[in-house]
Scaffold this motif. Sequence first.
Motif, PDB file in Angstrom:
ATOM      1  N   PRO A  84       0.833  -1.214   0.000  1.00  0.00           N
ATOM      2  CA  PRO A  84       0.000   0.000   0.000  1.00  0.00           C
ATOM      3  C   PRO A  84       0.862   1.256   0.000  1.00  0.00           C
ATOM      4  N   ASN A  85       0.379   2.289  -0.677  1.00  0.00           N
ATOM      5  CA  ASN A  85       1.089   3.569  -0.684  1.00  0.00           C
ATOM      6  C   ASN A  85       0.189   4.652  -0.110  1.00  0.00           C
ATOM      7  N   ILE A  86       0.729   5.842   0.021  1.00  0.00           N
ATOM      8  CA  ILE A  86      -0.021   6.924   0.650  1.00  0.00           C
ATOM      9  C   ILE A  86      -1.233   7.334  -0.181  1.00  0.00           C
ATOM     10  N   PHE A  87      -1.161   7.160  -1.498  1.00  0.00           N
ATOM     11  CA  PHE A  87      -2.291   7.525  -2.351  1.00  0.00           C
ATOM     12  C   PHE A  87      -3.481   6.590  -2.106  1.00  0.00           C
ATOM     13  N   LEU A  88      -3.186   5.296  -1.924  1.00  0.00           N
ATOM     14  CA  LEU A  88      -4.252   4.335  -1.621  1.00  0.00           C
ATOM     15  C   LEU A  88      -4.859   4.637  -0.256  1.00  0.00           C
ATOM     16  N   PHE A  89      -3.995   4.943   0.714  1.00  0.00           N
ATOM     17  CA  PHE A  89      -4.520   5.267   2.048  1.00  0.00           C
ATOM     18  C   PHE A  89      -5.400   6.513   2.003  1.00  0.00           C
ATOM     19  N   ASN A  90      -4.937   7.567   1.335  1.00  0.00           N
ATOM     20  CA  ASN A  90      -5.721   8.804   1.251  1.00  0.00           C
ATOM     21  C   ASN A  90      -7.088   8.561   0.633  1.00  0.00           C
ATOM     22  N   ILE A 113       0.048   2.267   8.395  1.00  0.00           N
ATOM     23  CA  ILE A 113       0.932   2.738   7.320  1.00  0.00           C
ATOM     24  C   ILE A 113       2.187   3.391   7.884  1.00  0.00           C
ATOM     25  N   LEU A 114       2.071   4.003   9.078  1.00  0.00           N
ATOM     26  CA  LEU A 114       3.258   4.590   9.702  1.00  0.00           C
ATOM     27  C   LEU A 114       4.264   3.496  10.064  1.00  0.00           C
ATOM     28  N   LEU A 115       3.748   2.362  10.547  1.00  0.00           N
ATOM     29  CA  LEU A 115       4.633   1.230  10.879  1.00  0.00           C
ATOM     30  C   LEU A 115       5.315   0.668   9.642  1.00  0.00           C
ATOM     31  N   LEU A 116       4.647   0.841   8.482  1.00  0.00           N
ATOM     32  CA  LEU A 116       5.234   0.368   7.223  1.00  0.00           C
ATOM     33  C   LEU A 116       6.240   1.369   6.652  1.00  0.00           C
ATOM     34  N   GLY A 117       6.395   2.500   7.347  1.00  0.00           N
ATOM     35  CA  GLY A 117       7.354   3.501   6.891  1.00  0.00           C
ATOM     36  C   GLY A 117       6.811   4.415   5.809  1.00  0.00           C
ATOM     37  N   ILE A 118       5.484   4.444   5.648  1.00  0.00           N
ATOM     38  CA  ILE A 118       4.866   5.306   4.633  1.00  0.00           C
ATOM     39  C   ILE A 118       4.576   6.665   5.257  1.00  0.00           C
ATOM     40  N   LEU A 119       5.081   7.725   4.679  1.00  0.00           N
ATOM     41  CA  LEU A 119       4.892   9.071   5.222  1.00  0.00           C
ATOM     42  C   LEU A 119       3.641   9.729   4.661  1.00  0.00           C
ATOM     43  N   PRO A 120       2.868  10.419   5.507  1.00  0.00           N
ATOM     44  CA  PRO A 120       1.675  11.118   5.027  1.00  0.00           C
ATOM     45  C   PRO A 120       2.045  12.364   4.235  1.00  0.00           C
ATOM     46  N   ASN A 121       1.071  12.897   3.498  1.00  0.00           N
ATOM     47  CA  ASN A 121       1.286  14.152   2.776  1.00  0.00           C
ATOM     48  C   ASN A 121       0.166  15.133   3.124  1.00  0.00           C
ATOM     49  N   ASP A 122       0.108  16.259   2.412  1.00  0.00           N
ATOM     50  CA  ASP A 122      -0.864  17.311   2.723  1.00  0.00           C
ATOM     51  C   ASP A 122      -2.307  16.828   2.643  1.00  0.00           C
ATOM     52  N   TYR A 123      -2.569  15.829   1.795  1.00  0.00           N
ATOM     53  CA  TYR A 123      -3.944  15.383   1.577  1.00  0.00           C
ATOM     54  C   TYR A 123      -4.389  14.319   2.586  1.00  0.00           C
ATOM     55  N   THR A 124      -3.466  13.868   3.439  1.00  0.00           N
ATOM     56  CA  THR A 124      -3.779  12.812   4.397  1.00  0.00           C
ATOM     57  C   THR A 124      -4.590  13.348   5.575  1.00  0.00           C
ATOM     58  N   PHE A 125      -4.164  14.468   6.128  1.00  0.00           N
ATOM     59  CA  PHE A 125      -4.705  14.933   7.405  1.00  0.00           C
ATOM     60  C   PHE A 125      -6.127  15.490   7.356  1.00  0.00           C
ATOM     61  N   PRO A 126      -6.542  16.188   6.294  1.00  0.00           N
ATOM     62  CA  PRO A 126      -7.942  16.627   6.272  1.00  0.00           C
ATOM     63  C   PRO A 126      -8.931  15.472   6.426  1.00  0.00           C
ATOM     64  N   SER A 127      -8.682  14.369   5.728  1.00  0.00           N
ATOM     65  CA  SER A 127      -9.575  13.213   5.841  1.00  0.00           C
ATOM     66  C   SER A 127      -9.495  12.581   7.221  1.00  0.00           C
ATOM     67  N   LEU A 128      -8.281  12.477   7.765  1.00  0.00           N
ATOM     68  CA  LEU A 128      -8.112  11.926   9.113  1.00  0.00           C
ATOM     69  C   LEU A 128      -8.877  12.749  10.143  1.00  0.00           C
ATOM     70  N   LEU A 129      -8.746  14.060  10.063  1.00  0.00           N
ATOM     71  CA  LEU A 129      -9.406  14.944  11.026  1.00  0.00           C
ATOM     72  C   LEU A 129     -10.918  14.942  10.857  1.00  0.00           C
ATOM     73  N   LYS A 130     -11.391  14.844   9.607  1.00  0.00           N
ATOM     74  CA  LYS A 130     -12.838  14.761   9.375  1.00  0.00           C
ATOM     75  C   LYS A 130     -13.409  13.482   9.961  1.00  0.00           C
ATOM     76  N   ALA A 131     -12.647  12.387   9.858  1.00  0.00           N
ATOM     77  CA  ALA A 131     -13.089  11.116  10.439  1.00  0.00           C
ATOM     78  C   ALA A 131     -13.195  11.236  11.958  1.00  0.00           C
ATOM     79  N   CYS A 132     -12.234  11.906  12.588  1.00  0.00           N
ATOM     80  CA  CYS A 132     -12.285  12.138  14.034  1.00  0.00           C
ATOM     81  C   CYS A 132     -13.481  13.014  14.397  1.00  0.00           C
ATOM     82  N   THR A 133     -13.752  14.004  13.547  1.00  0.00           N
ATOM     83  CA  THR A 133     -14.895  14.895  13.772  1.00  0.00           C
ATOM     84  C   THR A 133     -16.198  14.117  13.706  1.00  0.00           C
TER      85      THR A 133
END
Length: 596
Positions: A84-90, A113-133
């Motif tokens: 998996p890559n960051i684009f699939l995760f996003n 994905i962090l354990l796999l050594g995959i680094l997030p990018n600018d498009y990762t966090f908006p979705s993560l934060l919306k999910a928390c919201t």
Amino acid sequence: MATTSTTPLNLKKEAHEVTPIHLLHKCNSIRELKQIQGCMIKTSVLQHDPNLLTKLTAVCTALKPLDHVVMRHARLLFDQAPQPNIFLFNTVARGYSRTGHDSLQVVELFSRILLLGILPNDYTFPSLLKACTNSRALEEGKQVHSFVIKLGLHHNTYIAPTLINMYADCGDCLAARQVFDRIEDPCVVIYNSMITGYARNSQPNMALVLFRGLQKKNLKPTHVTLLSVLASCTLLGALNLGKWVHDYIKKNGFDRYVKVNTALIDMYAKCGSLEDAITVFENMRCKDTQAWSTMIVACAIHGQGPKAISVFNEMNAAEIQPDAVTLLGLLYACNHSGMVDEGLAYFHYMTDKYGIPPTIKHYGCMVDLLSRAGRLNEAYEFIKDLPIRPTPILWRTLLSACYNHGNVELGKLVSERIFELDESHGGDYVILSNMCARAGEWKDVNYFRKLMKDRGAVKVPGCSSVEVDNVVHEFFSGDGTHPSYRALHRVVDELVEKLKLVGYVPDTSVVFHADMAEEDKEISLRYHSEKLAIAFALINSPPGSTIRVVKNLRICGDCHSAAKYMSMVLNTHIILRDVQRFHHFKDGVCSCGDYW
């Protein structure tokens, strides 16, 4: 006879004509997506081109409706990815952010994905934060925020608004404001997030202050800004400020938005000007279901039941499909106009004619409808037979009716149901003790007051607000904190004496203290927050001005009677909005017809 059937996607055409990849954009259902996926597996396309897995997942998470079945399949696609890559995760994260179901799974995937050594990018966090919201997961949101700071992305134009939204929607406006204040040059989108956060958390004054700050920076607001500003005016009952915002809307062309006009209707109605609400509605070029529903609710809260039904008939003539809010407005209109048979008919129309399943609010309206009409046993049986678990609010509606109709026995039975669900609401104990006091059952009065104290239940203090010269002033019952309180008490004292000359008699029966003298009971009534707010408006407004008061609780019987006499003696129009409805006092009568 002609028959119709659902034909699966044709995947058996010549290879040079079409491939499964070319059909992806035509997918309209999870069934069609699985057909294409199956074809890809057979031809080993997925194994040779892992990027197709991301495309397949993107199409999956874009399907409508995006329910738990679709997201479950998207998760399976992610789990099948060998690398998996960051684009699939996003892509998967964006899907989870759009649905309220199992949103927090995305946090677990993020850890993976962090354990796999995959680094997030600018498009990762908006979705993560919306999910928390969506999950109101404040602690998880804080952890994501910490990671954002570590990567130096907290000022990012896309991430900052979602951070503010996350904190505000989780009820922590202080943290949201701290995020906002640390942004050196916030854009209008970031301002919108903070203004909306204040409005949603019932801090309208802060929202309006921030709106003025936005204007000082010469930032052009959007229609989203104005929706939150109008909501703030509505919460405050600030009609004059709302009219200024309306002028701003017209001047800047925002009245082309249906949602803005709908918010204007709601603002005018809840600030006490049904006439202005009707004018906005009638001038709208395009009206959707929400606009019609808002107009129906506006008529309902002002006690204009026949008008609400008339608007609904116009809606039907315009072939606009009603929704749950439309029917709620109709039930509310019937409820506050004493139209019991009509209300029962509309309740049955919901499912039989329109296929709309009732919600807890519709059931609440029906309980209130029956209770106000004195059909208490019928209301009790209605609650018992509900297909869902009754909430404390449903039982409280019936308890209030038991007090109004003097049914102590049923009131005690209802209170047992309430305490099984919630023991912390001080108003329940007050109603019970007052009901027993009215019946002369002083032993039970002392019992319920002691029970209230032992359980730490606190009664919400009565608070009334009034707008004078574009400033909203708040008053509490017995208030001695306002700078003008001494003058107010004198004005109220003089006013009460005038009212007595024309027939007003203080209703001391609503003051339940066995050891309190009649004179002391009258004084305790005299300085209720409604009377203080009206008095303040009288001494600070031109003669004959319409007085608009907003109260956080239901108006008491004595203040209702006093306001009727005030409107007659002072020859003024008093509009009082309490927690349930509007009361228009004019020429000694109230628009509710005393049916409240």
